[in-house]
Design a protein around this motif. Structure first.
Motif, PDB file in Angstrom:
ATOM      1  N   SER A   1       0.818  -1.211   0.000  1.00 13.08           N
ATOM      2  CA  SER A   1       0.000   0.000   0.000  1.00 13.08           C
ATOM      3  C   SER A   1       0.851   1.261   0.000  1.00 13.08           C
ATOM      4  O   SER A   1       1.770   1.401   0.807  1.00 13.08           O
ATOM      5  CB  SER A   1      -0.913  -0.004   1.232  1.00 13.08           C
TER       6      SER A   1
ATOM      7  N   GLY B   1      -0.310   3.887   0.996  1.00 10.69           N
ATOM      8  CA  GLY B   1      -0.652   4.494   2.280  1.00 10.69           C
ATOM      9  C   GLY B   1       0.397   4.196   3.327  1.00 10.69           C
ATOM     10  O   GLY B   1       0.705   5.040   4.176  1.00 10.69           O
TER      11      GLY B   1
ATOM     12  N   TRP C   1      -9.200   4.835  -0.682  1.00  5.38           N
ATOM     13  CA  TRP C   1      -7.890   4.248  -1.000  1.00  5.38           C
ATOM     14  C   TRP C   1      -7.832   3.796  -2.457  1.00  5.38           C
ATOM     15  O   TRP C   1      -6.776   3.872  -3.099  1.00  5.38           O
ATOM     16  CB  TRP C   1      -7.607   3.060  -0.075  1.00  5.38           C
TER      17      TRP C   1
END
Length: 453
Positions: A50, A52, A125
């Motif tokens: 990810s 993120g 996301w």
């Protein structure tokens, strides 16, 4: 599957999925399991690369040193592995998805609240990571052919992911299994490339600094955990695909050993490059770390590919299942709708340098809602239901679970309030208040007061 579970499923045989084809996902209990332990491990490995995590790592510059970051990631991943196994037990045993699992705790209609809470960050996301992937493809095009148009690549990249998503878990299995080898190789290469290029700055800014073992350290463990806290809710969507013979202990090992490498590499790369250069845009980071054009192209293609593997597993399935439940859509139509909704998240705003702190705040905030729901699901399955579910009742819209279970809603509210008070460790802080409140309410409120249409 245990004898008890087989008996319950047989009693509900009219809706049981014996076999399913490509893209034929449903909310019905399923006997068919398409993933062995290695396929499952590779799926989680590919699905957890990810961006993120990279951004969270970047946000720790000036707070933790390199060793503290490694330990924070390890703690977070250990908690993740245990939590996924615990909450995925119902899906693994009975073959039911998260949407159905939540009905006994929140009610048939009430289960749509946790589904919505899970779906919103998934769609955000999805858009965020799609923009990152499109940026990588755009840079490849600009480098090789001189064509630069990120909007075109974003639209095309999103349509490609929608096409892959409609294939369902059969498509996910092969995409993740084949791609995981490429992903690990690329992560290792990028990690050592960053150390080779920025070694001196990393030593000065990240190794030879004191950092802290206090509240910011534990807050960091929650940030890394928070990236995956969404999946802790709907893990039954995935565990129902895992062969039933895989033990609980082995499941913990699968989750931890698949999530840890991806999180460790992405988090540390974000920390090291941002600590050395101050840059937080992952595309700029990776392009600056690689001087060789062919290797730059390979690195950028990895970034794009990693967004696909993460999105189709983690960011399409949960909201697609929610749309299937609420609107009665087929899985294919739901997957298309999720892909189109991701266009509406304005991801080009989320990737800006000034958005890094906001993204961390977003993770903390939605974790405040996800932690209480996780605790309620666990208490409901293990303590209230004693790991025995009646599938006929769970699939009966007019049965004992119809309407809303207010015990679940009130307990969730209690957990959210506590989590927001202790926002730095919101996920941790919310667990005991939410779980305890739910248990007390389920034992004090009469059934007629708990489940209301």
């Amino acid at each position: 599957m245990s004898t008890t579970a087989e008996q319950v499923v047989n009693e509900h045989s009219a809706g049981v999925v014996e076999q399913k084809g490509m893209g034929e996902e449903s909310l019905a209990p399923q006997k068919t399991r398409i993933m062995g332990q290695w396929s499952y491990l590779f799926a989680w490995l590919g699905g957890c690369v990810s961006i993120g995590t990279f951004t969270v790592g970047s946000g720790l510059v000036g707070t933790l040193n390199l060793l503290q970051t490694v330990i924070a990631i390890a703690i977070g991943c250990a908690v993740i592995g245990i939590a996924l196994t615990i909450n995925g037990a119902a899906g693994h045993k009975y073959g039911i998805p998260f949407m159905v699992q939540a009905r006994s705790a929140f009610g048939f209609s009430g289960s749509r609240m946790p589904a919505l809470v899970r779906s919103v960050p998934a769609i955000v996301w999805f858009g965020f990571q799609s923009w990152i992937g499109a940026g990588a493809l755009n840079l490849v095009s600009a480098t090789l052919f001189g064509y630069d148009n990120i909007v075109v690549f974003f639209i095309g990249f999103q349509l490609l992911q929608i096409l892959l998503s409609v294939l369902g878990f059969h498509g996910i299995k092969w995409l993740e299994n084949i791609g995981s080898i490429f992903i690990i190789g690329s992560l290792v290469y990028m990690f050592f490339s960053v150390i080779d290029k920025y070694g001196e700055q990393i030593s000065t800014n990240l190794v030879n600094v004191e950092g802290t073992w206090g509240a910011p350290f534990w807050g960091a463990t929650m940030l890394f955990l928070g990236v995956y806290s969404t999946m802790m809710l709907n893990v039954s969507d995935y565990s129902r695909e895992l062969e039933t013979r895989v033990s609980k202990f082995r499941q913990v090992a699968i989750y931890a050993n698949s999530i840890l490498p991806a999180t460790l590499f992405m988090g540390l790369i974000g920390l090291m490059v941002s600590g050395a250069t101050g840059e937080v845009d992952p595309i700029k980071v990776f392009s600056s770390a690689v001087d060789n054009k062919p290797l730059l192209v390979i690195t950028l293609l990895f970034i794009a590919f990693a967004q696909v593997t993460t999105n189709v597993l983690n960011n399409v399935i949960p909201p697609a299942y929610a749309l299937m439940d609420v609107f009665g859509l087929s899985f294919r139509k739901s997957a298309v709708a999720v892909g189109l909704l991701a266009f509406c998240t304005f991801p080009w705003e989320l990737v800006k340098d000034e958005s890094a702190a906001g993204l961390s705040l977003f993770i903390q905030t939605y974790s405040a809602f996800l932690g209480p729901i996780f605790a309620i699901l666990v208490v409901d399955y293990y303590i209230v239901r004693k790991r025995q579910l009646n599938l006929d009742k769970l699939y009966d819209a007019n049965g004992p679970y119809s309407g809303i279970n207010w015990a679940g809603f009130i307990a969730a509210l209690v957990g959210v309030v506590v989590a927001l008070i202790f926002s730095g460790i919101s996920w941790y802080a919310s667990l005991i208040p939410a779980g305890l409140s739910y248990y007390v309410l389920m034992n004090t409120l009469p059934s007629a007061a708990r489940f209301k249409s």
